[in-house]
Every structure is written in structure tokens, then in C-alpha cells.
Motif scaffolding. Structure first.
Motif, PDB file in Angstrom:
ATOM      1  N   SER A 145      20.910 -91.304  64.226  1.00 19.73           N
ATOM      2  CA  SER A 145      21.664 -92.491  63.810  1.00 19.73           C
ATOM      3  C   SER A 145      23.058 -92.109  63.326  1.00 19.73           C
ATOM      4  O   SER A 145      24.056 -92.747  63.683  1.00 19.73           O
ATOM      5  N   LYS A 146      23.124 -91.056  62.509  1.00 16.92           N
ATOM      6  CA  LYS A 146      24.396 -90.646  61.918  1.00 16.92           C
ATOM      7  C   LYS A 146      25.343 -90.057  62.960  1.00 16.92           C
ATOM      8  O   LYS A 146      26.541 -90.379  62.977  1.00 16.92           O
ATOM      9  N   LYS A 147      24.812 -89.213  63.844  1.00 15.73           N
ATOM     10  CA  LYS A 147      25.688 -88.512  64.791  1.00 15.73           C
ATOM     11  C   LYS A 147      26.012 -89.345  66.019  1.00 15.73           C
ATOM     12  O   LYS A 147      27.129 -89.307  66.529  1.00 15.73           O
ATOM     13  N   TYR A 148      25.030 -90.111  66.509  1.00 14.70           N
ATOM     14  CA  TYR A 148      25.207 -90.800  67.785  1.00 14.70           C
ATOM     15  C   TYR A 148      25.221 -92.328  67.663  1.00 14.70           C
ATOM     16  O   TYR A 148      25.457 -93.023  68.664  1.00 14.70           O
ATOM     17  N   GLY A 149      24.950 -92.839  66.459  1.00 18.36           N
ATOM     18  CA  GLY A 149      24.935 -94.290  66.293  1.00 18.36           C
ATOM     19  C   GLY A 149      23.819 -94.962  67.066  1.00 18.36           C
ATOM     20  O   GLY A 149      23.911 -96.139  67.411  1.00 18.36           O
ATOM     21  N   TYR A 150      22.753 -94.216  67.321  1.00 16.63           N
ATOM     22  CA  TYR A 150      21.615 -94.717  68.096  1.00 16.63           C
ATOM     23  C   TYR A 150      20.451 -94.959  67.139  1.00 16.63           C
ATOM     24  O   TYR A 150      20.052 -94.052  66.393  1.00 16.63           O
ATOM     25  N   VAL A 151      19.926 -96.173  67.143  1.00 14.56           N
ATOM     26  CA  VAL A 151      18.814 -96.526  66.261  1.00 14.56           C
ATOM     27  C   VAL A 151      17.498 -96.334  67.021  1.00 14.56           C
ATOM     28  O   VAL A 151      17.220 -97.041  67.993  1.00 14.56           O
TER      29      VAL A 151
ATOM     30  N   PHE B 186      14.028 -89.079  76.352  1.00 13.55           N
ATOM     31  CA  PHE B 186      14.598 -89.732  75.175  1.00 13.55           C
ATOM     32  C   PHE B 186      16.105 -89.498  75.132  1.00 13.55           C
ATOM     33  O   PHE B 186      16.888 -90.423  74.904  1.00 13.55           O
ATOM     34  N   ALA B 187      16.515 -88.235  75.343  1.00 12.10           N
ATOM     35  CA  ALA B 187      17.942 -87.901  75.308  1.00 12.10           C
ATOM     36  C   ALA B 187      18.713 -88.642  76.395  1.00 12.10           C
ATOM     37  O   ALA B 187      19.860 -89.056  76.183  1.00 12.10           O
ATOM     38  N   LYS B 188      18.083 -88.827  77.545  1.00 12.73           N
ATOM     39  CA  LYS B 188      18.744 -89.575  78.616  1.00 12.73           C
ATOM     40  C   LYS B 188      18.966 -91.025  78.197  1.00 12.73           C
ATOM     41  O   LYS B 188      20.034 -91.601  78.452  1.00 12.73           O
ATOM     42  N   ARG B 189      17.968 -91.644  77.555  1.00 13.79           N
ATOM     43  CA  ARG B 189      18.149 -93.021  77.080  1.00 13.79           C
ATOM     44  C   ARG B 189      19.283 -93.093  76.071  1.00 13.79           C
ATOM     45  O   ARG B 189      20.085 -94.028  76.085  1.00 13.79           O
ATOM     46  N   LEU B 190      19.347 -92.103  75.195  1.00 16.66           N
ATOM     47  CA  LEU B 190      20.395 -92.087  74.177  1.00 16.66           C
ATOM     48  C   LEU B 190      21.776 -91.995  74.841  1.00 16.66           C
ATOM     49  O   LEU B 190      22.684 -92.758  74.502  1.00 16.66           O
ATOM     50  N   VAL B 191      21.912 -91.061  75.769  1.00 14.51           N
ATOM     51  CA  VAL B 191      23.194 -90.860  76.447  1.00 14.51           C
ATOM     52  C   VAL B 191      23.592 -92.100  77.249  1.00 14.51           C
ATOM     53  O   VAL B 191      24.768 -92.470  77.315  1.00 14.51           O
ATOM     54  N   ASP B 192      22.591 -92.747  77.849  1.00 16.23           N
ATOM     55  CA  ASP B 192      22.857 -93.953  78.648  1.00 16.23           C
ATOM     56  C   ASP B 192      22.996 -95.207  77.789  1.00 16.23           C
ATOM     57  O   ASP B 192      23.228 -96.295  78.323  1.00 16.23           O
ATOM     58  N   HIS B 193      22.825 -95.069  76.460  1.00 18.22           N
ATOM     59  CA  HIS B 193      22.859 -96.209  75.533  1.00 18.22           C
ATOM     60  C   HIS B 193      21.828 -97.267  75.935  1.00 18.22           C
ATOM     61  O   HIS B 193      22.075 -98.468  75.874  1.00 18.22           O
ATOM     62  N   ASN B 194      20.665 -96.768  76.352  1.00 14.67           N
ATOM     63  CA  ASN B 194      19.595 -97.646  76.821  1.00 14.67           C
ATOM     64  C   ASN B 194      18.495 -97.698  75.770  1.00 14.67           C
ATOM     65  O   ASN B 194      17.532 -96.941  75.810  1.00 14.67           O
ATOM     66  N   ASN B 195      18.664 -98.578  74.792  1.00  9.09           N
ATOM     67  CA  ASN B 195      17.704 -98.661  73.694  1.00  9.09           C
ATOM     68  C   ASN B 195      16.331 -99.080  74.184  1.00  9.09           C
ATOM     69  O   ASN B 195      16.193 -99.997  74.989  1.00  9.09           O
ATOM     70  N   TYR B 196      15.339 -98.395  73.663  1.00  6.65           N
ATOM     71  CA  TYR B 196      13.940 -98.684  74.005  1.00  6.65           C
ATOM     72  C   TYR B 196      13.491 -99.930  73.242  1.00  6.65           C
ATOM     73  O   TYR B 196      13.638-100.010  72.021  1.00  6.65           O
TER      74      TYR B 196
END
Length: 281
Positions: free
Chosen positions: A253-259, A212-222
């Protein structure tokens, strides 16, 4: 084997009978030799075949600048890791790890110590890799007559973890580990719990967090499947775990802007519920 390119006195690029390029090493194997001449296989100590051109080219550059003994011990560490982990490691490990071995020794000789701020978390998240790191540290200290700190075992563990995730850039592993730490802390504080870290469900939870963290870092939304009904069932069945996931979702969402997608919330809820249940049982 015929010399295709001389890297230094101790290393050359050769072509075998099938025309494949390989990098061979041995003390003085290229001394007074020229491109096109033969190398006696008996004088070759190490042979490297890297499957991608990029990895091979980078390794050739590395070999020219690094002492043979540093390359040798780096290769020993990689071989030990492959044997213990039983997993495929990306060829770039030959560049990243051997370069790290060399750099850490140079730093030690210059009296420079680098603190590994993620050491505690590396011990928890990458147990097998860390054990290999400790083994590697003992080998380096013994063979090269240095006294490298435990922090280096953590750095080696990260390189090995990175090599199992194919295209992950090394600096991203620090970010991935930090995100895993943050999520795990939310779960621990929410449930007021300390996990049994040898539990298989905890291990699966950590593995899930890693990807999950790798997807977040790669900006690869599931991408969501149509799982609204299933998510509702899971939300009711594991109410507390889902509430915890809501806090994680808000934090990310707040820290990384990832939904976080509904699918990600669903599977994270299941993993947390199982890990919590097995810890409490």
C-alpha cells in the motif's frame, strides 16, 4: 507456394493452399524473383506462421533487418523452450526473443556489456526458463563465435516467462520480478528462514506471487468475494502467516498505492503457511 511479398533475398511472405499467410526463409530463395512467382518448397529452410496479424507484421519488419543466422538460432531457442516447458508461448516471443538475440550479439561486437541486476532472482523465480537460457547461451556462443555473459541467460529467461503471461509487456517483467523479490524478502525476514527452493509448495508460492505482482503492475485490483468468515478462520489457523501478510499489505500500500483485497490476503496467507510448514518440516 506463391510469393505474396518479398522481404529480402532470403525471406518472403507466401500464401499456402488455404490462403494463409506464412513467412518463409532460405538462402537466396527470392533472388531474381518477383511477387506472384512460385517458390520451390525444397529451398525453404524455415517456415513461420504467426496466428495474429500484429505479430506477423512485426515479424516481417524484423526479418528485413536481422541476419538470417540470428533469426535461425532465435527460432531454435523458442522450439527448445516449447519442448521443455510444455506450455503455449505467445507469438510475440518470435519478435521479442529474436530481437534480443540480435541486439545482444551486436552489443557484444561493439564491446558493450549490460548487467542484469535481477539475475539472482531470475535464477530462483524462473528456474526452468533460466536453464533454457543457459542452453541458449551455449548455442549462441558456439554457433555465432561470441562470448556472451551469463547475464544474457537471465534476459532470455525473462522473455520466456513473459511469453507465458500473454499480454505482459516485457519491461513489466522486471517490475514483476522486483515485487516478487520484495515480498519474498519480507517473508524470509519475518520468519528468519531460508526456503527449500526445490519444494513444490515453494514453487506454488512463487507462482502465486508472480500473478499477484502482475495484477499489481497492471493496476488490476482483485474483486473481493464475501469471504470475511473464511479469512477469519484462516487468520486464526495461521496466525503468524497472517501477521506476515499484514506487513506485506502495508508495504504494498505504501510503496505502490495498491490496496490488497481480503481475498488476496487470504490466499497469500495460505501459500505462505504451506511454504513455511514444508520448509520447517
Amino acid at each position: 507456394m506463391q510469393i505474396y511479398k518479398i522481404l529480402n533475398n532470403n525471406a518472403a511472405v507466401v500464401r499456402d493452399e488455404q490462403g494463409l499467410e506464412k513467412i518463409v526463409m532460405g538462402k537466396g530463395i527470392c533472388f531474381q524473383k518477383k511477387t506472384g512467382t512460385q517458390i520451390d518448397p525444397a529451398v525453404i529452410d524455415k517456415t513461420f506462421f504467426l496466428s495474429t496479424e500484429d505479430a506477423s507484421n512485426k515479424f516481417q519488419v524484423l526479418v528485413q533487418d536481422i541476419p538470417m543466422e540470428h533469426i535461425t538460432i532465435g527460432e531454435e531457442i523458442i522450439a527448445e523452450a516449447k519442448s521443455r516447458l510444455g506450455k503455449r508461448l505467445n507469438d510475440m516471443i518470435y519478435i521479442s526473443l529474436i530481437d534480443h538475440v540480435h541486439t545482444s550479439i551486436v552489443r557484444f561486437l561493439e564491446g558493450i556489456t549490460v548487467k542484469n541486476v535481477l539475475l539472482w532472482d531470475i535464477k530462483r523465480f524462473y528456474k526452468e526458463e533460466y536453464e533454457i537460457g543457459l542452453w541458449a547461451l551455449a548455442q549462441m556462443n558456439s554457433q555465432l563465435k561470441v562470448q556472451l555473459p551469463e547475464d544474457e541467460a537471465g534476459f532470455i529467461a525473462l522473455h520466456l516467462a513473459n511469453a507465458q503471461m500473454d499480454d505482459t509487456v516485457m519491461h513489466n517483467m522486471y517490475e514483476i520480478t522486483k515485487i516478487m523479490q520484495e515480498i519474498l524478502n519480507i517473508v524470509k525476514y519475518f520468519f528468519h528462514i531460508e526456503f527449500q527452493e526445490d519444494n513444490v509448495y515453494y514453487y506454488r508460492f512463487i507462482t502465486h506471487l508472480k500473478f499477484f505482482a502482475k495484477r499489481l503492475v497492471d493496476h488490476n485490483n482483485y474483486q473481493d468475494d464475501e469471504n470475511d468468515d473464511l479469512l477469519e478462520v484462516i487468520r486464526q489457523k495461521y496466525e503468524k502467516s497472517y501477521q506476515c501478510v499484514e506487513k506485506i499489505t502495508q508495504f504494498i500500500s505504501k510503496k505502490y498505492g495498491y490496496v490488497m483485497s481480503r481475498e488476496e490476503q487470504l490466499y497469500l496467507t495460505i501459500h505462505i503457511a504451506r511454504a513455511i510448514h514444508k520448509t520447517n518440516s
